[in-house]
Scaffold this active site. Structure first.
Site, PDB file in Angstrom:
ATOM      1  N   ASN A  11       0.730  -1.323   0.033  1.00 52.63           N
ATOM      2  CA  ASN A  11       0.042  -0.001  -0.070  1.00 52.63           C
ATOM      3  C   ASN A  11       0.808   0.945   0.036  1.00 52.63           C
ATOM      4  O   ASN A  11       1.890   1.321   0.433  1.00 52.63           O
ATOM      5  CB  ASN A  11      -0.911  -0.058   1.372  1.00 52.63           C
ATOM      6  CG  ASN A  11      -2.049  -0.945   1.363  1.00 52.63           C
ATOM      7  OD1 ASN A  11      -2.676  -1.095   0.218  1.00 52.63           O
ATOM      8  ND2 ASN A  11      -1.951  -1.769   2.256  1.00 52.63           N
ATOM      9  N   GLY A 108      16.042  -0.396   3.432  1.00 51.27           N
ATOM     10  CA  GLY A 108      15.034   0.272   2.852  1.00 51.27           C
ATOM     11  C   GLY A 108      14.610   1.504   3.779  1.00 51.27           C
ATOM     12  O   GLY A 108      14.883   1.616   5.110  1.00 51.27           O
ATOM     13  N   ALA A 109      14.082   2.414   3.041  1.00 51.94           N
ATOM     14  CA  ALA A 109      13.636   3.767   3.649  1.00 51.94           C
ATOM     15  C   ALA A 109      12.686   3.636   4.795  1.00 51.94           C
ATOM     16  O   ALA A 109      12.941   4.241   5.838  1.00 51.94           O
ATOM     17  CB  ALA A 109      13.070   4.733   2.588  1.00 51.94           C
ATOM     18  N   ASP A 110      11.748   2.840   4.769  1.00 54.20           N
ATOM     19  CA  ASP A 110      10.876   2.685   5.844  1.00 54.20           C
ATOM     20  C   ASP A 110      11.640   2.074   7.034  1.00 54.20           C
ATOM     21  O   ASP A 110      11.259   2.692   8.132  1.00 54.20           O
ATOM     22  CB  ASP A 110       9.448   1.774   5.600  1.00 54.20           C
ATOM     23  CG  ASP A 110      10.298   0.308   4.680  1.00 54.20           C
ATOM     24  OD1 ASP A 110      11.571   0.098   4.518  1.00 54.20           O
ATOM     25  OD2 ASP A 110       9.464  -0.634   4.785  1.00 54.20           O
ATOM     26  N   ASP A 130       8.138  -4.154  12.558  1.00 50.30           N
ATOM     27  CA  ASP A 130       7.144  -3.534  11.476  1.00 50.30           C
ATOM     28  C   ASP A 130       6.510  -4.967  10.699  1.00 50.30           C
ATOM     29  O   ASP A 130       7.080  -5.618   9.986  1.00 50.30           O
ATOM     30  CB  ASP A 130       7.792  -2.573  10.462  1.00 50.30           C
ATOM     31  CG  ASP A 130       7.159  -2.076   9.693  1.00 50.30           C
ATOM     32  OD1 ASP A 130       5.650  -2.124   9.683  1.00 50.30           O
ATOM     33  OD2 ASP A 130       7.552  -0.961   8.695  1.00 50.30           O
TER      34      ASP A 130
END
Length: 259
Positions: A11, A108-110, A130
């Protein structure tokens, strides 16, 4: 107001913030082919439903793990919000923390943004879980350095693979079984037990092993849409931060505009 965008593999989440207060939050299925115009039509309607207008957005910041989606999100910011989108991890919003792993550029950026937010919100060594497309378990030390972590298949991904590979198994929802027993009496309950309690057992086991390697007191922080589902049946979580990535983006925006 700030529009923070978290583009994940499943998403894309859009959040409208006034400072760090979230005024609206919307999500759409990730599709790298989706154009800036399509995003704008969808988002403009949702902003209007909440009593806002595109002109209320004065800044845009993006965290993305889908490189093909980045360009269209930048065009969205430029064409419809009249501002340049800042990309987390790129000037002028570098992460500003040590990434102490063998391949720092592969983080990863997240996960990086989550680490920044978790360190700002909680003291000491942290384990950040996460629950997304993949489930990630990351260690951030007491100085705020990213020290490494674990990547496991997300629970939805695991369920999809199970159903796809076994022709007679039905698709089920992900929820805590009503009966606390772990011996199922029918196919559906056995699947629910395997997915739900099996996942909790995996997370508890990984966290226990990671804590032993860290060797210091650790605060366990969880985020992602399914965090609350697991939190009520496991004692390992010390804090639930459902909007950790969005909060991290807001912090990075503030830091970039501090001077």
């Amino acid at each position: 107001m700030l529009l923070a965008i978290d583009a994940g593999n499943t998403n894309v989440v859009f959040a409208l913030l006034d400072g760090r207060a979230i005024k609206g939050r919307w999500r759409i299925a990730t599709d790298p082919r989706r154009t800036a115009d399509e995003y704008a039509v969808w988002l403009s309607q949702l902003l209007s439903l909440e009593g806002y207008d595109r002109s209320d957005v004065t800044g845009v910041i993006v965290s993305t793990v889908v490189p093909r989606a980045t360009h269209n999100l930048q065009v969205l910011a430029d064409k419809y919000f009249k501002t340049n989108a800042l990309i987390a991890g790129q000037p002028p919003v570098e992460y500003g923390m040590a990434i102490d792993v063998a391949e720092p550029q592969s983080l990863g950026a997240d996960r990086a943004v989550n680490a920044i937010a978790a360190h700002a919100l909680h003291e000491g060594d942290l384990i950040v879980i996460d629950f997304g497309t993949a489930t990630t378990v990351d260690w951030i030390d007491y100085r705020g350095s990213y020290k490494g972590g674990i990547i496991a298949p997300g629970i939805n991904l695991s369920l999809d693979a199970l159903v796809a590979a076994a022709a007679k198994l039905p698709r089920i929802g992900i929820e805590a079984p009503a009966d606390p027993t772990v011996i199922g009496r029918d196919t559906v309950s056995q699947m629910q037990i395997g997915i739900y309690w099996g996942y909790i057992a995996m997370i508890e086991g990984l966290v226990a092993r990671m804590k032993a390697e860290v060797g210091r007191p650790v605060t366990v922080v969880s985020t992602g849409g399914l965090a609350v589902l697991f939190e009520k049946n496991s004692p390992i979580f010390d804090a639930i931060e459902p909007d950790l990535t969005i909060q991290g983006l807001a912090m990075m925006w503030e830091r970039a505009h501090a001077n």
